[in-house]
Write a protein that holds these residues in place. Sequence first.
Motif, mmCIF file in Angstrom:
data_model
loop_
_atom_site.group_PDB
_atom_site.id
_atom_site.type_symbol
_atom_site.label_atom_id
_atom_site.label_comp_id
_atom_site.label_asym_id
_atom_site.label_seq_id
_atom_site.Cartn_x
_atom_site.Cartn_y
_atom_site.Cartn_z
ATOM 1 N N ARG A 113 1.048 5.356 0.223
ATOM 2 C CA ARG A 113 0.284 6.513 0.693
ATOM 3 C C ARG A 113 1.184 7.746 0.714
ATOM 4 N NH1 ARG A 113 -3.500 4.038 -0.563
ATOM 5 N NH2 ARG A 113 -5.191 3.270 0.725
ATOM 6 N N THR A 122 1.591 12.087 2.138
ATOM 7 C CA THR A 122 1.190 13.102 3.112
ATOM 8 C C THR A 122 1.128 14.466 2.440
ATOM 9 O OG1 THR A 122 3.391 13.834 3.795
ATOM 10 C CG2 THR A 122 2.522 11.827 4.858
ATOM 11 N N ASP A 125 0.646 2.244 14.901
ATOM 12 C CA ASP A 125 -0.711 1.876 14.496
ATOM 13 C C ASP A 125 -0.784 1.891 12.971
ATOM 14 O OD1 ASP A 125 -3.413 1.515 14.084
ATOM 15 O OD2 ASP A 125 -4.013 3.433 14.957
ATOM 16 N N SER A 149 -3.034 1.034 11.018
ATOM 17 C CA SER A 149 -4.318 1.477 10.462
ATOM 18 C C SER A 149 -4.343 2.990 10.241
ATOM 19 C CB SER A 149 -5.482 1.051 11.361
ATOM 20 O OG SER A 149 -5.464 1.776 12.574
ATOM 21 N N ALA A 150 -3.398 3.721 10.835
ATOM 22 C CA ALA A 150 -3.320 5.167 10.623
ATOM 23 C C ALA A 150 -2.984 5.502 9.168
ATOM 24 C CB ALA A 150 -2.292 5.786 11.564
ATOM 25 N N MET A 151 -2.455 4.535 8.429
ATOM 26 C CA MET A 151 -2.175 4.735 7.000
ATOM 27 C C MET A 151 -3.447 5.098 6.247
ATOM 28 S SD MET A 151 1.108 3.963 5.900
ATOM 29 C CE MET A 151 1.018 3.219 4.292
ATOM 30 N N ASP A 152 -4.578 4.614 6.741
ATOM 31 C CA ASP A 152 -5.853 4.861 6.064
ATOM 32 C C ASP A 152 -6.183 6.347 5.980
ATOM 33 O OD1 ASP A 152 -6.076 2.113 5.832
ATOM 34 O OD2 ASP A 152 -7.396 1.918 7.572
ATOM 35 N N GLY A 153 -5.621 7.152 6.880
ATOM 36 C CA GLY A 153 -5.899 8.581 6.888
ATOM 37 C C GLY A 153 -5.041 9.380 5.922
ATOM 38 N N ASP A 185 3.793 -4.157 9.328
ATOM 39 C CA ASP A 185 3.601 -2.958 10.149
ATOM 40 C C ASP A 185 4.800 -2.013 10.043
ATOM 41 O OD1 ASP A 185 5.445 -4.448 11.555
ATOM 42 O OD2 ASP A 185 4.431 -4.288 13.488
ATOM 43 N N ASP A 202 -4.081 8.532 -1.162
ATOM 44 C CA ASP A 202 -3.618 7.559 -2.148
ATOM 45 C C ASP A 202 -2.961 8.336 -3.293
ATOM 46 O OD1 ASP A 202 -5.676 8.549 -3.783
ATOM 47 O OD2 ASP A 202 -6.942 6.785 -3.503
ATOM 48 N N MET A 258 0.845 -1.178 0.000
ATOM 49 C CA MET A 258 0.000 0.000 0.000
ATOM 50 C C MET A 258 0.893 1.244 0.000
ATOM 51 S SD MET A 258 -2.630 1.503 2.950
ATOM 52 C CE MET A 258 -2.952 -0.076 3.581
#
Length: 120
Positions: free
Chosen positions: A3, A5, A102, A104-108, A16, A111, A1
């Motif tokens: 991502r 910023t 965490d 799952s913080a990648m989801d924020g 992770d 893309d 994945m």
Amino acid sequence: MLRFTDEHEWLRLDGDVATVGITAHAAEQLGDLVFVELPKVGAKLTKGEAAAVVESVKAASDVYAPLSGEVTEVNEAAVADPASVGTDPQGDGWLYRLKLDDASAMDGLMDEAAYAAFAK
């Protein structure tokens, strides 16, 4: 994945652990890189804090921790050859690896399509 910023860093997640670097857009804006300073392995980074420095003939720029975690590896080749960060920022020019507190913080984060629109 993969991502991105809004500070022009990219992250590629493997389990992770995220590999972190500056985006091609950031590298293009900076120009020829002449110096790279990376965090120390084992350093605990908090999202938003300065984690690394890239310096070009034009300017010096902080690279911020995109998420919180612990540095597990740094790219010594980028320190030895800062130009590699500019010529292949999302490949051999990666900066450091971060074991995320965490994942799952990648989801924020953005893309690729969202980042492309943002960076225009």
